[in-house]
Design a protein around this motif. Structure first.
Motif, short mmCIF file in Angstrom:
data_model
loop_
_atom_site.label_atom_id
_atom_site.label_comp_id
_atom_site.label_asym_id
_atom_site.label_seq_id
_atom_site.Cartn_x
_atom_site.Cartn_y
_atom_site.Cartn_z
N LEU A 9 0.96 -1.29 -0.01
CA LEU A 9 0.24 -0.04 0.12
C LEU A 9 0.89 1.19 0.06
N PRO A 10 0.26 2.33 -0.58
CA PRO A 10 1.20 3.66 -0.45
C PRO A 10 1.15 3.89 1.04
N ARG A 11 2.59 4.63 1.30
CA ARG A 11 3.05 4.81 2.54
C ARG A 11 2.07 5.71 3.12
N ARG A 12 1.56 7.21 2.56
CA ARG A 12 0.98 7.93 3.09
C ARG A 12 -0.33 8.64 2.15
N ILE A 13 -1.39 8.56 2.71
CA ILE A 13 -2.31 9.04 1.78
C ILE A 13 -3.15 10.13 2.48
N ARG A 14 -3.45 11.22 1.83
CA ARG A 14 -4.24 12.29 2.12
C ARG A 14 -5.37 12.70 1.28
N PHE A 15 -6.52 12.89 1.96
CA PHE A 15 -7.66 13.28 0.98
C PHE A 15 -8.11 14.81 1.53
N GLY A 16 -8.55 15.39 0.63
CA GLY A 16 -9.33 16.78 1.20
C GLY A 16 -9.37 17.74 -0.08
N ARG A 17 -10.55 18.53 -0.28
CA ARG A 17 -10.59 19.37 -1.26
C ARG A 17 -9.39 20.57 -0.92
N GLY A 18 -8.52 20.70 -1.95
CA GLY A 18 -7.60 21.62 -1.85
C GLY A 18 -6.47 21.25 -1.46
N ILE A 19 -6.27 19.80 -0.95
CA ILE A 19 -4.96 19.14 -0.45
C ILE A 19 -3.78 19.19 -1.51
N SER A 20 -4.09 19.50 -2.79
CA SER A 20 -2.97 19.47 -3.60
C SER A 20 -2.10 20.69 -3.33
N LEU A 21 -2.75 21.73 -3.00
CA LEU A 21 -1.64 22.82 -2.58
C LEU A 21 -0.87 22.68 -1.33
N GLU A 22 -0.94 21.72 -0.50
CA GLU A 22 -0.07 21.34 0.54
C GLU A 22 1.14 20.73 0.15
N LEU A 23 1.17 20.22 -1.27
CA LEU A 23 2.52 19.63 -1.62
C LEU A 23 3.44 20.07 -1.19
N THR A 24 3.66 21.67 -1.16
CA THR A 24 5.10 22.13 -0.45
C THR A 24 5.31 21.54 0.99
N GLU A 25 4.35 21.67 1.89
CA GLU A 25 4.59 21.03 3.07
C GLU A 25 4.96 19.63 3.22
N GLU A 26 4.24 18.85 2.30
CA GLU A 26 4.61 17.36 2.18
C GLU A 26 5.95 17.38 1.64
N LEU A 27 6.52 18.03 0.83
CA LEU A 27 7.84 17.74 0.34
C LEU A 27 8.99 18.30 1.34
N ARG A 28 8.55 19.23 2.10
CA ARG A 28 9.52 19.67 3.10
C ARG A 28 9.50 18.34 4.25
N ARG A 29 8.28 17.94 4.65
CA ARG A 29 8.13 16.80 5.50
C ARG A 29 8.93 15.50 4.93
N MET A 30 9.07 15.33 3.50
CA MET A 30 9.77 14.47 3.23
C MET A 30 11.28 14.62 2.86
N GLY A 31 11.58 16.04 3.27
CA GLY A 31 13.14 16.35 3.02
C GLY A 31 13.42 16.65 1.75
N LYS A 32 12.51 16.94 0.64
CA LYS A 32 12.82 17.07 -0.75
C LYS A 32 12.77 18.57 -0.98
N SER A 33 13.41 18.84 -2.10
CA SER A 33 13.30 20.28 -2.69
C SER A 33 13.44 20.32 -4.02
N ARG A 34 13.47 19.48 -4.61
CA ARG A 34 13.69 19.54 -6.13
C ARG A 34 12.86 18.65 -6.78
N ALA A 134 12.16 9.33 -4.66
CA ALA A 134 10.60 9.52 -4.06
C ALA A 134 9.71 9.68 -5.14
N LEU A 135 8.48 9.14 -4.80
CA LEU A 135 7.37 9.24 -5.69
C LEU A 135 6.05 9.72 -5.06
N VAL A 136 5.63 10.94 -5.53
CA VAL A 136 4.33 11.37 -5.15
C VAL A 136 3.21 11.28 -6.20
#
Ligand SMILES: [Fe+2]
Length: 384
Positions: A9-34, A134-136
């Motif tokens: 199964l995918p490691r982490r799944i988030r659902f919500g209207r507008g949640i795609s705009l939180e990609l920034t926070e998610e990338l930071r959480r994963m330690g990814k910047s590029r 990493a794959l989002v």
């Protein structure tokens, strides 16, 4: 006694209207910047790429983009994206923004962009082995469920055949399910993808290789999709139904990823591939006759699945007809009839379908080429 099984199964799944705009926070959480976004012209044209990359850019993250993913992608599409990813330099995460073709391409880019392996040589089961990046996944349609699976489907340009690449390492690290991205999908795309998702849940539920987890997910998918598909086809602006479609298609994806799809998909791949018919139109229409074939082995399962769809008490023998009525009522049978498939081509399609052991072996009952021809013929001649 239970058979041995495994689930991925995918490691982490988030659902919500507008949640795609939180990609920034998610990338930071994963330690990814590029990030390297894999998408296509349709997603770009609909303004969804600007929506997501704009939010990244406002937070100071500049994403590199590959926006030329082809529908039913050939392996050369992965190679082209890999060249772009290497040119971008420093890429540490692949973000898929799109439907099944985009997500499938992104999975192989995440696995091969760094080491330059030829994706075409990885077709089959368990040949990928490792994924360096990493794959989002951010799906923009509600149907393929690809964001939940370990599979990518590609077109072999030499033969025109669809081939699968299946490896647990292709399951994404993070999935963002944002139904806002699906609000403007055209009616036929909505209907075809939604019906495909119902077929994913159904085939996962009856597959001989289904795990207990997959069967539970399949029923819950049916509970979401059963009422939502007719509702969203009646009123494309029904946001509650759009929400349920996205959750349902994701659950169905997780279900078939841990069971299998079966004969409907084995029959659909050569028919859709050769005659360029939308995948969900083909699977949606083939489901009725294929389930009639499976009926002797699936009676109780059909009754339980119909109940989960919200249809109440349906006699198992009536279930295939009800599935056919659903496909007809959302316009799929009409869409299928608009393509001319000569009767003379059915034998070859049936040969290819039956030869697809990855999908035929999990089917509850075996199928001969003659039976496959009958299913094609009755499906193609059914009233629209
Ligand atoms: Fe499908």
């Amino acid at each position: 006694m239970l058979k041995t099984f495994e689930n991925n199964l995918p490691r982490r799944i988030r659902f919500g209207r507008g949640i795609s705009l939180e990609l920034t926070e998610e990338l930071r959480r994963m330690g990814k910047s590029r990030p390297f976004i894999v998408t296509d012209q349709g997603v770009k044209g609909a303004g969804l790429l600007a929506h997501v990359s704009g939010a990244l850019s406002r937070a100071g993250i500049e994403a590199a983009v590959f926006d030329r993913t082809e529908a039913e992608p050939p392996f050369s599409c992965v190679a082209a994206a890999n060249v772009a990813a290497r040119t971008a330099s420093g890429v540490d995460v692949i973000v898929a923004l799109g439907g099944g073709s985009v997500i499938d391409t992104a999975k192989l880019v995440a696995a091969t962009a760094q080491d330059g392996r030829d994706a075409a040589l990885l077709a089959g089961i368990g040949k990928v082995g490792r994924r360096a990046l990493a794959l989002v996944c951010i799906p923009t349609t509600s149907g393929t469920g690809s964001e939940a699976t370990a599979v990518g489907v590609f077109t072999d340009s030499r033969t025109g055949m669809k081939v699968g690449v299946l490896d647990p390492c292709l399951v994404p690290d993070l999935v963002l399910l944002d139904p806002e991205l699906t609000d403007k999908l055209p009616p036929l795309t909505t209907a075809a993808a939604g019906m495909d998702a119902i077929v994913h849940a159904l085939e996962a539920y009856i597959a001989r290789s289904a795990t207990p987890l997959a069967r539970g997910l399949a029923l819950e998918a049916a509970r979401s999709l059963g009422p939502a598909l007719p509702a969203v086809c009646r009123d494309p602006g029904d946001k509650a139904a759009r929400d349920a479609m996205l959750v349902g298609s994701h659950l169905a994806g997780m279900a078939f990823a841990n069971a299998s799809c079966c004969a409907v998909h084995a029959l659909a791949l050569p028919l859709g591939g050769r005659f360029h018919i939308v995948h969900g139109v083909v699977t949606g229409c083939l489901a009725a006759e294929t389930m009639r074939h499976n009926l002797p082995a699936c009676g109780d399962d059909f009754a339980r699945f119909a109940d989960a769809l919200g249809w109440g008490a349906v006699a198992p023998g009536d279930f295939p007809g009800r599935i056919g009525e659903l496909a007809r009522s959302v316009g799929l049978q009409k869409a299928l009839r608009s393509t001319d498939v000569p009767d003379a081509s059915l034998a070859e399609l049936a040969r290819d379908a039956v030869a697809n052991r990855r999908l035929m072996d999990p089917n509850p009952l075996p199928m001969t080429e003659a039976e496959a021809i009958g299913i094609y013929r009755r499906t193609l001649q059914a009233d629209a």
